[in-house]
Design a protein around this motif. Structure first.
Motif, short mmCIF file in Angstrom:
data_model
loop_
_atom_site.label_atom_id
_atom_site.label_comp_id
_atom_site.label_asym_id
_atom_site.label_seq_id
_atom_site.Cartn_x
_atom_site.Cartn_y
_atom_site.Cartn_z
N THR A 249 0.83 -1.20 0.00
CA THR A 249 0.00 0.00 0.00
C THR A 249 0.87 1.25 0.00
OG1 THR A 249 -0.24 -0.31 2.37
CG2 THR A 249 -2.16 -0.84 1.02
N ALA A 252 2.11 1.86 -3.53
CA ALA A 252 1.03 2.35 -4.38
C ALA A 252 0.72 3.81 -4.06
CB ALA A 252 -0.22 1.48 -4.20
N GLY A 253 0.73 4.14 -2.75
CA GLY A 253 0.45 5.51 -2.33
C GLY A 253 1.49 6.48 -2.86
N LEU A 256 1.07 7.00 -6.55
CA LEU A 256 -0.06 7.88 -6.84
C LEU A 256 0.29 9.33 -6.53
CD1 LEU A 256 -3.22 5.95 -5.65
CD2 LEU A 256 -2.79 6.92 -7.92
N ILE A 269 -7.01 11.22 -2.40
CA ILE A 269 -6.64 9.84 -2.68
C ILE A 269 -5.46 9.39 -1.83
CG2 ILE A 269 -5.73 8.31 -4.46
CD1 ILE A 269 -7.59 9.66 -6.42
N THR A 270 -4.44 10.21 -1.70
CA THR A 270 -3.27 9.74 -0.94
C THR A 270 -3.46 9.90 0.57
OG1 THR A 270 -2.23 11.88 -1.23
CG2 THR A 270 -1.63 10.17 -2.80
N PHE A 274 -5.73 6.37 0.73
CA PHE A 274 -4.60 5.45 0.88
C PHE A 274 -4.09 5.39 2.30
CE2 PHE A 274 -4.43 4.28 -3.39
CZ PHE A 274 -3.71 3.11 -3.39
N GLY A 278 -5.46 2.04 3.73
CA GLY A 278 -4.26 1.21 3.72
C GLY A 278 -3.89 0.77 5.13
N SER A 524 -7.83 4.39 10.86
CA SER A 524 -7.77 5.08 9.57
C SER A 524 -7.94 6.58 9.78
CB SER A 524 -8.84 4.54 8.62
OG SER A 524 -10.12 4.86 9.09
N ILE A 541 2.67 8.88 4.77
CA ILE A 541 1.76 7.85 4.30
C ILE A 541 2.18 6.49 4.82
CG2 ILE A 541 0.87 6.73 2.24
CD1 ILE A 541 1.42 9.42 0.82
N SER A 542 1.23 5.81 5.45
CA SER A 542 1.48 4.46 5.95
C SER A 542 2.58 4.41 7.00
CB SER A 542 1.83 3.52 4.80
OG SER A 542 0.89 2.50 4.74
#
Ligand SMILES: Nc1nc2c(ncn2[C@@H]2O[C@H](COP(=O)(O)OP(=O)(O)OP(=O)(O)O)[C@@H](O)[C@H]2O)c(=O)[nH]1
Ligand SMILES: [Mg+2]
Length: 614
Positions: A249, A252-253, A256, A269-270, A274, A278, A524, A541-542
């Motif tokens: 994930t 992919a993030g 993107l 989206i991110t 995500f 994610g 989330s 991210i993540s």
């Protein structure tokens, strides 16, 4: 062809004889099948067509030992059979099911059903298991003596219901009602004597296994070991799969983030989808591992034995072993757990079990626990990797929840007047090797349930939260972080005064609100809030674990962990309590006591941890 031509059949029999397995085989449904009494607690309907084209509507009913019994699930069976269930027409034919390995126990109830005087036939199920054990049941003699058609079935085998289908196809017009019997016990004995030949007594595998597993000294330590292994495994084995998912994930993030033009869409989206989804998705391996263990325990036949072992301990808390299975199911989710209490006869026991079921650690808490444990508890291994500290803490959280539930139950029982103790009568089912295909299907369905949650409610709330965290944009010349000016930032700051004594910062306050609808959303939501707040920083991210570990004090982390043990953060559970207790009184009580408990426990944790750790 008109709807009126549909033939109404109902499956009736004692618990755990394979009614639901037969129902699934005939109708292609996937209702829950498990190796203990009281799995089905509601009537379920399904449809299929006989080889001759006749349309059939089939009802699966809860198992019953007798029509004299009064637990809510058995009442459903009684009412449906007599045509007194609201909105349910009297069945045209009762398809009785009996376990061929256990006929002595099941036959008495079949005779009781026969006395209703309705057309019926008997599906003699589990003949495979009976043959294996050298039990010979003569279906022809049984049919002659009972005065009803008898067919052999193996509900778990492909084609195992063909004989039943053929027998149903052969039924013409309205079949004649069977004869009646006065003395059910004498009649059971008479028919058993003629139709069943049991092998010479020898110590079976079952008896040898039970001698160990139910041993007064060994039984409880073994049970504790099994449960302990389960929680260790959830932590230790899920790691690699989780890392792979997280890596996927995150990649992919990033891709993107670089591909999409900067702006609101990219942020949605991110940062929103995500980062939010994610992070929740990473917990799929753990949830599946937990369910793998529960499925194996359910199918093997060990659960009722665990209930038996715990009966004495639970009596100390004012409960009986009967509450064990509903409470254990609540580890997956409180909703089926609360529904499973319908098999508890004593209304007071049932109510107390309903009230403490939300304290059992449901699988939606796992993401929250894992996130916080990952952030605040060091990765340490002992005993050559057999024990790890994070797994121990997770186990501790579960134990704390269970102990708290027992204390609450004990107190609730003091309030209510004692109403005569009931001894625990539990049927111990045969041990069975879980069928790998069934387990795989069970896991697959669980994964689908989780993914459906992720792509519907969790997605919706995450997008909503992203919106609240991103708008309105900060005014011209604003100096503070943008999120402070957003709706979410304002809500978070407004709530903070209330949660400050238990150490929650405003980001946590924001996450608590959507977390009411589904516990996992808290994770989330935090991911989204931090991702939005750190908009320029792609690393965010993540990387929630790192963010949380870096920005919160340990006391805050522990306080939030403790909050999630108790807080009633699930609206569906409250709704089910309302439905099962038939009013608002108990769901309100549950909400109030759980919130109070959560606040108090978190307050204590935060204050003590702050004092000790700074
Ligand atoms: N060996 C064997 N096992 C069976 C057969 N039919 C069902 N089982 C197993 O028996 C157990 C009970 O099956 P269920 O279909 O849940 O029983 P039920 O009658 O619906 O039980 P309740 O809903 O509790 O009344 C499960 O472990 C099934 O896998 C069979 O024909 N042979
Ligand atoms: Mg069933």
């Amino acid at each position: 062809m008109s709807m009126a031509a549909e033939w109404h059949l109902a499956l009736v029999g004692s618990p755990n004889c394979g009614k639901t397995a037969l129902f699934n085989r005939l109708t292609g449904s996937r209702q829950k099948v498990a190796n203990y009494a009281g799995v089905t607690v509601e009537r379920k309907e399904g449809r299929f067509q006989l080889p001759n084209g006749r349309a059939v509507r089939l009802l699966d009913l809860p198992g019953a030992y007798s029509f004299a019994a009064t637990s809510p699930d058995e009442q459903v069976t009684f009412d449906v059979c007599r045509g007194q269930f609201p909105g349910e027409k009297k069945p045209d034919l009762l398809v009785c099911v009996a376990d061929a390995t256990n006929l002595r126990l099941h036959l008495r109830f079949i005779l009781e059903v026969r006395n209703l005087g309705q057309p019926m036939l008997l599906a003699l199920n589990m003949v495979d298991a009976a043959k294996r054990r050298g039990i010979a049941v003569d279906a022809a003699v049984l049919a002659r003596e009972l005065g009803i058609p008898v067919v052999e079935t193996v509900a778990i085998r492909r084609g195992g219901a063909d004989a039943l289908q053929a027998a149903l196809t052969a039924f013409e017009g309205s079949p004649t009602p069977p004869p009646k019997a006065d003395d059910l016990h004498a009649e059971t004995r008479r028919v058993m004597g003629l139709a069943v030949r049991e092998p010479e007594r020898s110590t079976s595998f079952e008896e040898r296994a039970d001698r160990i597993l139910l041993n007064p000294w060994l039984g409880l330590p073994i049970l504790a070991g099994v449960l302990f292994l389960m929680f260790q495994a959830v932590f230790a084995w899920a790691g690699p799969m989780q890392d792979a998912l997280a890596g996927g994930t995150a990649a992919a993030g990033h891709w993107l983030a670089q591909t999409l033009p900067a702006g609101a869409l990219q942020s949605l989206i991110t940062d929103g989808i995500f980062a939010g989804l994610g992070t929740v998705l990473e917990f799929l391996p753990q949830i599946l591992l937990l369910f793998l263990f529960i499925l194996l325990l359910e199918e093997s036949g060990y659960l009722p034995r665990a209930a038996f072992l715990l009966d004495r301990l639970m009596a100390g808390a004012g409960l009986t072993g009967r509450s064990f299975i509903p409470l254990l199911s609540s580890f997956a989710c409180a909703i089926p757990g609360i529904m499973a209490t319908r098999s508890i006869q004593n209304p007071r026991d049932r109510l107390v079990t309903i009230m403490i079921a939300p304290l059992m650690t449901c699988s939606a808490r796992l993401p929250v626990y894992t996130l916080l444990i990952g952030a605040f508890i060091p990765r340490q291994e002992y005993a050559g990797g057999w024990l790890n500290l994070q797994g121990l803490v997770l186990f501790g959280l579960y134990v704390t929840a269970v102990v708290s539930a027992m204390v609450v139950s004990f107190i609730m029982k003091r309030w209510h007047k004692k109403a005569g103790e009931q001894t625990l009568l539990l049927e111990l089912p045969a041990y069975r090797w879980p069928n790998p295909l069934d387990v795989a299907i069970g896991l697959w369905e669980r994964a689908m349930v989780f993914l459906r949650r992720v792509t519907t409610i969790i997605l919706a709330l995450t997008v909503l939260l992203w919106f609240l965290a991103s708008f309105p944009a900060p005014p011209e010349g604003a100096t503070g972080p943008a999120i402070d000016y957003s709706f979410a930032g304002r809500i978070g700051h407004a709530l903070q005064w209330f949660f400050a004594p238990i150490g929650f910062n405003w980001q946590i306050c924001i996450a608590l609100i959507p977390g009411l609808a589904a516990r996992e959303v808290a994770v989330s939501a935090l991911a989204t809030v931090y991702a939005v707040a750190a908009a320029s920083d792609e690393q965010a991210i993540s990387q929630l674990t790192g963010m949380v570990a870096g920005q919160w004090s340990i006391a805050t982390g522990l306080s939030l962990l403790v909050w999630y043990i108790y807080a009633p953060m699930c609206l569906s559970t409250i709704a089910v309590i309302r439905r099962e207790t038939g009013g608002w009184k108990h769901p309100l009580w549950a909400t109030v006591y759980l919130f109070a408990l959560a606040y108090f426990a978190s307050f204590l944790t935060y204050q003590v941890a702050s004092a000790l750790l700074t």
